[in-house]
Design an enzyme around this catalytic site. Structure first.
Site, PDB file in Angstrom:
ATOM      1  N   ASP A  13     -52.025  15.036  40.678  1.00  0.00           N
ATOM      2  CA  ASP A  13     -52.626  15.649  39.485  1.00  0.00           C
ATOM      3  C   ASP A  13     -54.110  15.963  39.641  1.00  0.00           C
ATOM      4  O   ASP A  13     -54.878  15.894  38.679  1.00  0.00           O
ATOM      5  CB  ASP A  13     -52.417  14.746  38.244  1.00  0.00           C
ATOM      6  CG  ASP A  13     -50.947  14.459  37.993  1.00  0.00           C
ATOM      7  OD1 ASP A  13     -50.125  15.333  38.288  1.00  0.00           O
ATOM      8  OD2 ASP A  13     -50.634  13.357  37.488  1.00  0.00           O
ATOM      9  N   LYS A  73     -54.028  20.716  41.932  1.00  0.00           N
ATOM     10  CA  LYS A  73     -53.586  21.494  43.108  1.00  0.00           C
ATOM     11  C   LYS A  73     -53.020  22.847  42.668  1.00  0.00           C
ATOM     12  O   LYS A  73     -53.300  23.874  43.288  1.00  0.00           O
ATOM     13  CB  LYS A  73     -52.495  20.713  43.880  1.00  0.00           C
ATOM     14  CG  LYS A  73     -52.990  19.372  44.423  1.00  0.00           C
ATOM     15  CD  LYS A  73     -51.876  18.588  45.090  1.00  0.00           C
ATOM     16  CE  LYS A  73     -50.807  18.062  44.157  1.00  0.00           C
ATOM     17  NZ  LYS A  73     -51.262  17.054  43.183  1.00  0.00           N
ATOM     18  N   HIS A 125     -47.172  20.943  38.362  1.00  0.00           N
ATOM     19  CA  HIS A 125     -48.375  21.697  38.741  1.00  0.00           C
ATOM     20  C   HIS A 125     -48.672  22.722  37.660  1.00  0.00           C
ATOM     21  O   HIS A 125     -47.811  23.513  37.290  1.00  0.00           O
ATOM     22  CB  HIS A 125     -48.158  22.387  40.094  1.00  0.00           C
ATOM     23  CG  HIS A 125     -48.008  21.407  41.225  1.00  0.00           C
ATOM     24  ND1 HIS A 125     -47.813  21.783  42.532  1.00  0.00           N
ATOM     25  CD2 HIS A 125     -48.033  20.056  41.236  1.00  0.00           C
ATOM     26  CE1 HIS A 125     -47.722  20.699  43.288  1.00  0.00           C
ATOM     27  NE2 HIS A 125     -47.845  19.636  42.529  1.00  0.00           N
ATOM     28  N   GLN A 182     -47.991  15.714  44.911  1.00  0.00           N
ATOM     29  CA  GLN A 182     -48.476  14.323  44.891  1.00  0.00           C
ATOM     30  C   GLN A 182     -49.863  14.206  45.570  1.00  0.00           C
ATOM     31  O   GLN A 182     -50.592  15.175  45.553  1.00  0.00           O
ATOM     32  CB  GLN A 182     -47.445  13.373  45.519  1.00  0.00           C
ATOM     33  CG  GLN A 182     -46.179  13.171  44.679  1.00  0.00           C
ATOM     34  CD  GLN A 182     -45.165  14.286  44.788  1.00  0.00           C
ATOM     35  OE1 GLN A 182     -44.775  14.658  45.875  1.00  0.00           O
ATOM     36  NE2 GLN A 182     -44.738  14.819  43.682  1.00  0.00           N
TER      37      GLN A 182
HETATM   38  P1  GDP Z   1     -51.537  19.085  40.041  1.00  0.00           P
HETATM   39  O1  GDP Z   1     -50.322  18.237  39.913  1.00  0.00           O
HETATM   40  O2  GDP Z   1     -52.455  18.612  41.116  1.00  0.00           O
HETATM   41  O3  GDP Z   1     -51.242  20.558  40.165  1.00  0.00           O
HETATM   42  O4  GDP Z   1     -52.342  18.885  38.667  1.00  0.00           O
HETATM   43  P2  GDP Z   1     -51.733  18.882  37.164  1.00  0.00           P
HETATM   44  O5  GDP Z   1     -51.439  20.289  36.788  1.00  0.00           O
HETATM   45  O6  GDP Z   1     -50.650  17.886  37.031  1.00  0.00           O
HETATM   46  O7  GDP Z   1     -52.946  18.283  36.359  1.00  0.00           O
HETATM   47  C1  GDP Z   1     -54.195  18.882  36.358  1.00  0.00           C
HETATM   48  C2  GDP Z   1     -54.572  19.264  34.920  1.00  0.00           C
HETATM   49  O8  GDP Z   1     -55.932  19.597  34.863  1.00  0.00           O
HETATM   50  C3  GDP Z   1     -53.836  20.491  34.395  1.00  0.00           C
HETATM   51  O9  GDP Z   1     -53.705  20.383  32.998  1.00  0.00           O
HETATM   52  C4  GDP Z   1     -54.773  21.623  34.782  1.00  0.00           C
HETATM   53  O10 GDP Z   1     -54.635  22.767  33.957  1.00  0.00           O
HETATM   54  C5  GDP Z   1     -56.099  20.973  34.547  1.00  0.00           C
HETATM   55  N1  GDP Z   1     -57.216  21.415  35.403  1.00  0.00           N
HETATM   56  C6  GDP Z   1     -57.216  21.810  36.699  1.00  0.00           C
HETATM   57  N2  GDP Z   1     -58.483  22.013  37.130  1.00  0.00           N
HETATM   58  C7  GDP Z   1     -59.283  21.724  36.079  1.00  0.00           C
HETATM   59  C8  GDP Z   1     -60.713  21.712  35.894  1.00  0.00           C
HETATM   60  O11 GDP Z   1     -61.482  21.987  36.800  1.00  0.00           O
HETATM   61  N3  GDP Z   1     -61.154  21.337  34.658  1.00  0.00           N
HETATM   62  C9  GDP Z   1     -60.314  21.002  33.630  1.00  0.00           C
HETATM   63  N4  GDP Z   1     -60.835  20.652  32.467  1.00  0.00           N
HETATM   64  N5  GDP Z   1     -58.977  20.979  33.796  1.00  0.00           N
HETATM   65  C10 GDP Z   1     -58.478  21.344  34.991  1.00  0.00           C
HETATM   66  P1  IMO Z   2     -48.151  16.101  41.362  1.00  0.00           P
HETATM   67  O1  IMO Z   2     -47.563  16.980  42.432  1.00  0.00           O
HETATM   68  C1  IMO Z   2     -49.000  12.038  40.022  1.00  0.00           C
HETATM   69  C2  IMO Z   2     -46.049   8.970  41.086  1.00  0.00           C
HETATM   70  C3  IMO Z   2     -45.201   8.344  40.005  1.00  0.00           C
HETATM   71  C4  IMO Z   2     -44.996   6.963  40.593  1.00  0.00           C
HETATM   72  C5  IMO Z   2     -44.855   7.238  42.084  1.00  0.00           C
HETATM   73  C6  IMO Z   2     -43.415   7.329  42.561  1.00  0.00           C
HETATM   74  O2  IMO Z   2     -48.025  16.673  39.994  1.00  0.00           O
HETATM   75  O3  IMO Z   2     -49.525  15.706  41.730  1.00  0.00           O
HETATM   76  P2  IMO Z   2     -41.540   9.167  42.290  1.00  0.00           P
HETATM   77  O4  IMO Z   2     -40.871   9.723  41.075  1.00  0.00           O
HETATM   78  O5  IMO Z   2     -42.182  10.198  43.149  1.00  0.00           O
HETATM   79  O6  IMO Z   2     -40.613   8.275  43.100  1.00  0.00           O
HETATM   80  O7  IMO Z   2     -42.684   8.198  41.721  1.00  0.00           O
HETATM   81  O8  IMO Z   2     -45.511   8.478  42.311  1.00  0.00           O
HETATM   82  N1  IMO Z   2     -45.995  10.448  41.158  1.00  0.00           N
HETATM   83  C7  IMO Z   2     -47.005  11.253  40.797  1.00  0.00           C
HETATM   84  N2  IMO Z   2     -48.200  10.974  40.252  1.00  0.00           N
HETATM   85  N3  IMO Z   2     -48.683  13.309  40.341  1.00  0.00           N
HETATM   86  C8  IMO Z   2     -47.493  13.596  40.911  1.00  0.00           C
HETATM   87  O9  IMO Z   2     -47.186  14.827  41.362  1.00  0.00           O
HETATM   88  C9  IMO Z   2     -46.578  12.555  41.134  1.00  0.00           C
HETATM   89  N4  IMO Z   2     -45.327  12.483  41.657  1.00  0.00           N
HETATM   90  C10 IMO Z   2     -44.999  11.190  41.673  1.00  0.00           C
HETATM   91  O10 IMO Z   2     -45.879   8.313  38.775  1.00  0.00           O
HETATM   92  O11 IMO Z   2     -46.172   6.196  40.441  1.00  0.00           O
HETATM   93 MG    MG Z   3     -49.287  17.148  38.443  1.00  0.00          MG
END
Ligand code: GDP
Ligand code: IMO
Ligand code: MG
Length: 453
Positions: A12, A15, A40, A234
């Site tokens: 999170d 990416k 994502h 991840q």
């Molecule tokens: P990922 O799993 O790495 O793709 O990340 P996620 O989408 O799960 O979580 C990142 C969150 O932060 C999402 O709600 C994005 O829209 C948001 N986001 C990404 N870059 C930024 C940033 O630079 N600032 C803010 N405020 N939010 C961001």
């Molecule tokens: P993105 O791609 C954050 C965490 C779960 C748990 C551990 C194992 O959005 O960054 P799993 O279901 O994979 O066996 O869970 O990994 N986890 C993540 N945490 N971002 C993710 O993906 C995750 N995918 C799995 O919360 O701790």
């Molecule tokens: Mg994510």
């Protein structure tokens, strides 16, 4: 030319936002590990897309590939593709025939294993996403997995199911104490029902021309001059080999995974750019240690709440509130070394604006010794005390104009913070995230435009 995007912390990190941004310069976006545990987010002109299996290039119309290293739940895949079509996109997704399939019993086993761990109060509950990821990779390594290619051949699919399902049922009943027949999960362990549903998925995959020999496909696309973006899911600290085991996922999000999980040679991945995505603080959804966690006293908890609210730190997949901590440089050094980052993107600097205080963990103290990277065992990591450096906070500014004007328009205190991080991690800053939208990024380097790699 390849660019590999890797999560450098606990997932999170944002990416999806960078894959979307640079995906416009790629011809193919490849997921190389994980499955629908990923969430994502891509924000384009205010419209938000949450993608779990469809690669994040889809919003740009880029071809998406799920590589052999992925675990694919066809139910989720088709639901997601159909949902995106309803929103006017036309995702072109190809799936490696060598990728493993998540079956309903994998999800059931994921759930009951976690429940048992919680009931035992053993402290080993991982807090998985419940998507069946671990049990599917277990079956892959245990040579009883079912692969996407098997869905295309009804006779092979039936043979594989007849071997695997009774074994999984025994595990569910004998080891996990589930009364399969008397539970809601009977269909998940029923060969006929599974055959019916999954041969149907095979037909759709085949009819839509979605399956590929991933290595061969990518080889040909590269030979034709196409640019490939690898989209890690991840993050490094939950990598099964390099993360804080056992509080990890079951695949390799680190850059080496891009080669293994797609069939593109390590020399190709290594000759390209490897960009570590960094969140300006830490968030964690599951269990496991977090030395810099903001949970020590009321002040820290208030800070965590503020960051959680401003940053929308609630799990994309499960909606769980994410745990929050300060940026942890030992963790980042480890990530940079394991993947060999050529650059980093630091996101969420807008979220850090106007906090009452701002800290970065530079090292750990463990048993009276100062260490600068993450210990190999979770038990030692848990005992680490962070050594902090305080930073001046910065004002909240018009981030959209900053993104337009460029790096020098960032507040001076933000630049001091970024330059400190870069020095410690030994990789250049390619981008700074100042908001969720595609345009809310200060771009210093577009990795596809780097020459000599
Ligand atoms: P990922 O799993 O790495 O793709 O990340 P996620 O989408 O799960 O979580 C990142 C969150 O932060 C999402 O709600 C994005 O829209 C948001 N986001 C990404 N870059 C930024 C940033 O630079 N600032 C803010 N405020 N939010 C961001
Ligand atoms: P993105 O791609 C954050 C965490 C779960 C748990 C551990 C194992 O959005 O960054 P799993 O279901 O994979 O066996 O869970 O990994 N986890 C993540 N945490 N971002 C993710 O993906 C995750 N995918 C799995 O919360 O701790
Ligand atoms: Mg994510």
């Amino acid at each position: 030319m390849t660019v590999t995007i890797v999560g450098s912390q606990l997932g999170d990190e944002g990416k999806g936002a960078l894959v979307d941004r640079w995906g416009g310069d790629a011809d193919v976006v490849v997921r190389y590990q994980g499955g629908d545990n990923a969430g994502h987010t891509v924000v384009e002109g205010g419209a938000e897309y949450k993608l779990s299996l469809v690669p994040s290039g889809a919003v740009r119309g880029t071809v998406g590939v799920l590589g052999n290293g992925c675990v694919v739940n066809p139910r989720t895949l088709f639901e997601e593709i159909d949902g995106l079509r309803e929103r006017g996109l036309d995702p072109d997704v190809r799936v490696a025939r060598r990728a493993h399939v998540i079956l309903p019993y994998h999800r059931v086993l994921d759930g009951i294993e976690e429940d048992r761990k919680a009931e035992d109060d053993s402290g080993v509950e991982v807090g998985t996403t419940g998507r069946g990821i671990g049990p599917t990779y277990e079956d892959k390594a245990g040579r009883r997995g079912i692969r996407v290619g098997d869905l295309l051949d009804p006779a092979v699919l039936r043979e594989r199911l007849e071997y695997a399902v009774p074994r999984k049922r025994t595990v569910a009943e004998a080891a996990c104490g589930l009364d399969v027949a008397g539970s809601d999960h009977a269909a998940a362990f029923d060969v006929d029902a599974l055959y019916e549903e999954f041969s149907g998925f095979g037909e759709r995959l085949d009819k839509d021309g979605m399956t590929i020999n991933c290595s061969d496909f990518l080889h040909r696309r590269r030979a034709a001059g196409d640019r490939i973006l690898f989209e890690g899911a991840q993050g490094t600290s939950i990598d099964v080999d390099h993360g804080n085991y056992p509080f990890v996922t079951s695949s390799n999000p680190t850059a080496g995974g891009a080669a293994v999980g797609s069939g593109v040679g390590v020399t190709t991945v290594g000759a390209g750019e490897v960009v570590g995505i960094v969140k300006g603080y830490l968030s964690r959804v599951g269990a496991g240690p977090l030395p810099t966690e903001l949970d020590g006293d009321d002040h820290e908890e208030a800070l965590a709440d503020e960051i959680r609210e401003k940053g929308g730190e609630f799990g994309t997949v499960t909606g769980r509130p994410r745990r929050i901590g300060w940026l942890d440089l030992p963790m980042l050094r480890h990530a940079s070394r394991v993947s060999g980052f050529t650059g980093i993107a630091v996101n969420h600097v807008d979220v850090l604006a106007e906090l009452p205080d701002l800290r970065v963990c530079t090292d750990y103290e463990l048993d009276g010794e100062r260490i600068d990277t993450v210990p190999t065992t979770t038990e030692r990591w848990e005992r680490c005390d962070p050594v902090y450096r305080e930073f001046e906070t910065w004002p909240s500014v018009d981030w959209a104009s900053v993104a337009d004007e460029g790096y020098d328009a960032l507040p001076a205190a933000t630049r001091i913070y970024l330059e400190f991080v870069v020095d410690e991690v030994d990789a250049a800053v390619y981008a700074v995230g100042v908001g969720p939208d595609r345009e809310a990024t200060v771009e210093l380097v577009n990795p596809f435009e780097r020459t000599g790699r």
